[in-house]
Design an enzyme around this catalytic site. Structure first.
Site, PDB file in Angstrom:
ATOM      1  N   TYR A 243      -0.497  63.570  90.222  1.00  0.00           N
ATOM      2  CA  TYR A 243      -0.740  62.851  88.972  1.00  0.00           C
ATOM      3  C   TYR A 243       0.185  63.466  87.942  1.00  0.00           C
ATOM      4  CZ  TYR A 243      -4.877  60.186  90.306  1.00  0.00           C
ATOM      5  OH  TYR A 243      -5.733  59.283  90.865  1.00  0.00           O
ATOM      6  N   ASP A 271      -0.465  53.983  90.408  1.00  0.00           N
ATOM      7  CA  ASP A 271      -1.405  52.884  90.159  1.00  0.00           C
ATOM      8  C   ASP A 271      -2.554  53.290  89.252  1.00  0.00           C
ATOM      9  OD1 ASP A 271      -2.959  54.481  91.773  1.00  0.00           O
ATOM     10  OD2 ASP A 271      -2.971  53.108  93.488  1.00  0.00           O
ATOM     11  N   HIS A 363      -5.479  52.106  95.729  1.00  0.00           N
ATOM     12  CA  HIS A 363      -6.308  53.253  95.338  1.00  0.00           C
ATOM     13  C   HIS A 363      -7.749  53.068  95.823  1.00  0.00           C
ATOM     14  CE1 HIS A 363      -5.964  56.651  92.210  1.00  0.00           C
ATOM     15  NE2 HIS A 363      -7.175  56.790  92.700  1.00  0.00           N
TER      16      HIS A 363
HETATM   17  O1  173 Z   1      -9.881  57.613  92.445  1.00  0.00           O
HETATM   18  C1  173 Z   1     -10.197  58.592  91.777  1.00  0.00           C
HETATM   19  O2  173 Z   1     -11.369  58.855  91.573  1.00  0.00           O
HETATM   20  C2  173 Z   1      -9.142  59.418  91.233  1.00  0.00           C
HETATM   21  O3  173 Z   1      -8.043  59.257  91.618  1.00  0.00           O
HETATM   22  C3  173 Z   1      -9.407  60.415  90.181  1.00  0.00           C
HETATM   23  C4  173 Z   1      -8.522  60.522  89.123  1.00  0.00           C
HETATM   24  C5  173 Z   1      -8.777  61.426  88.112  1.00  0.00           C
HETATM   25  C6  173 Z   1      -9.895  62.234  88.164  1.00  0.00           C
HETATM   26  C7  173 Z   1     -10.759  62.147  89.220  1.00  0.00           C
HETATM   27  C8  173 Z   1     -10.518  61.232  90.226  1.00  0.00           C
END
Ligand code: 173
Length: 505
Positions: A243, A271, A363
């Site tokens: 991320y 995404d 996702h």
């Molecule tokens: O899908 C999710 O839950 C995920 O990608 C996510 C993103 C940020 C924080 C926790 C989970």
């Protein structure tokens, strides 16, 4: 002694319990007390719920182990708490009826030998996981139409098997981005692994080693990145899901640390500029909230009603754009793959910009509801990249991956026939270890291996290379049959229409 070097006498849990207010808020994590009063102003008002208490169980899934010590000034580290006093408080705190019922359900799980397929783990998990953890793992965006479609899409692909080939020996091993894998499957990234089991992602790392699979480490793992890498065997291949942080210096540090630790590929998630609304998860958080605590906490800048995932995802940069990819190439030599591509236009752009591949993914249905399934997008990507760039798949230089809804080796085989190098599996592995610990994930992978062996024989394919497009009929893939969920507004809000009825007798 605390990290400020002063020797400290052991605190008791009762002393910590006296600091349970906004004005003075102490918590215990892993046997140490911390003064987190100042954290409350930073929007972390959730902490108040655990003021004066042992917060380890709530802390673990959502924070790497060193988060508290690196973020809290040394003088706020209050030192170790006498364990026996913590245990005494735990004993005095009777198990809720709900938790007792859950423990009873755990005791009546089917034996592992009775688990026949990956769906079974999901069925057990929903009954034995803590409610909040189940809600978080299982939830998906909005009406969860895409979530259901991800699996349903595989039902629209049918086989055209070949017969009378000597299928005594079948081999479903393959290579993913040049690295050996015992099957065309990788363990994809999923956040918060400790919600389901105290060892979290390490369950996956160990199973990957045992079964010759590649694990994609998530940015938001419950275990720290280094714990996971340290748990891997020498030479075990790992990928990393990224991320991208608004603060690129943090991202740069993370990426270069990953590369330094031998990570073989970087999957940049594209995404999730904003986290989708997972209403099942959000309702849980509402239910779990003690209203009095909320009003005491006042308005924070992190909206708790959006659930834990949203609260910890605010660092993700919605400004990420194509032009940033050059920067990634300047900071790392790892192959770059975009995770979350959903149209042939973007797949083509990724190819033209020299990326190593794309994951066709929505996702797990957790982001844009009514996004199409990855396997459907695969069909158009393969066709358009052949038409526009003369590419054939599978392709060493530009690899296509799919995730979402994969529950059977036949699902994997369908995606491979259509041109995917490999597919990612996420939730089923979480459910396997959440229900049965390490033995569960071991069993899940055994099941997949057995399914590959049988289905490749029945299909007449002795190797992955022999799984060709002619072996599937995907002519119906773009026909969207949308199942209306039975478990939400539709059923509850509309009265069922009834035909003419006889008078009561
Ligand atoms: O899908 C999710 O839950 C995920 O990608 C996510 C993103 C940020 C924080 C926790 C989970």
């Amino acid at each position: 002694s605390g990290s400020n070097g002063q020797a400290k006498r052991l605190l008791t849990a009762q002393e910590v319990a006296a600091h349970s207010s906004r004005e003075s808020c102490w918590i215990i994590v892993h046997g140490n007390a911390y003064d987190v009063t100042n954290f409350l102003d930073g929007g972390s008002k959730i902490i108040l719920k655990y003021a004066g208490k042992d917060a380890t169980k709530e802390y673990d899934p959502i924070h790497p182990p060193d988060a508290i010590t690196t973020n809290l000034k040394p003088d706020k580290h209050l030192g170790p708490v006498d364990r026996s006093t913590i245990n005494q408080i735990a004993l005095d705190d009777p198990m809720s009826e709900e938790e007792q019922a859950r423990q009873a359900r755990i005791n009546s799980r089917p034996r592992l030998s009775e688990i026949l397929n990956l769906h079974d783990f999901e069925a057990v998990a929903r009954q034995v996981m803590p409610e909040k953890a189940w809600a978080y793992y299982s939830s998906a965006a909005d009406d969860e139409i895409t979530h259901r479609e991800n699996h349903t899409a595989f039902h629209r692909i049918w086989f055209r098997p070949r017969i009378l080939r000597d299928v005594t020996k079948v081999d479903w091993s393959t290579r993913i981005l040049g690295h050996k894998s015992s099957m065309p499957v990788y363990i994809t990234a999923t956040a918060l692994g400790k919600l389901g089991h105290p060892d979290g992602e390490l369950n996956l790392t160990r199973a990957a080693a045992k079964h010759g699979l590649i694990q994609m480490i998530p940015t938001l793992a419950s275990c720290s990145f280094d714990e996971i890498v340290n748990a891997a065997d020498a030479g075990q291949v790992l990928f990393f899901q990224l991320y991208v942080n608004k603060d690129r210096s943090i991202t740069k540090r993370i990426v270069q640390h990953a590369e330094g630790r031998g990570i073989k590929a970087l999957f940049i998630t594209v995404d999730a500029p904003q986290l989708g609304r997972r209403e099942k998860d959000m309702r849980q958080k509402f239910d779990a909230e003690d209203p009095s605590e909320v009003s005491k906490a006042g308005q924070g800048n992190v909206d708790r009603s959006q659930g834990a995932a949203r609260a910890i995802s605010s660092f993700i940069d919605p400004a990420l754009q194509w032009a940033d990819l050059d920067w990634f190439r300047s900071i790392t030599k790892m192959p770059l793959i975009l995770k979350g591509v959903q149209s042939w236009e973007d797949a083509l752009e990724a190819y033209d910009r020299g990326l190593a591949g794309v994951v066709l993914s929505n996702h797990g249905g957790r982001q844009l509801d009514f996004a199409r399934s990855g396997v459907e997008v695969l069909v158009e990507v393969v066709s358009k990249l052949k038409e526009k760039r003369g590419l054939n798949f599978p392709n060493e230089k530009f690899q296509l991956f799919v995730d979402g809804g994969v529950r059977r080796a036949t699902d994997v085989i369908k995606a491979v026939a259509l041109g995917a190098t490999a597919v990612g599996i996420g939730r089923p592995f979480l459910y396997a270890y959440s229900s049965y610990g390490p033995d569960g994930i071991d069993k899940a992978l055994q099941i997949l291996h057995e399914e590959f062996e049988m289905n490749m024989r029945l299909l007449g394919a002795r190797t992955i290379a022999e799984i060709v497009p002619e072996m599937v009929d995907a002519s119906n893939i773009h026909t969207h049959v949308v199942p209306v969920p039975m478990d939400n507004l539709y059923e509850g809000n509309y009265e069922r229409l009834l035909g003419a009825r006889l008078k009561e007798v």
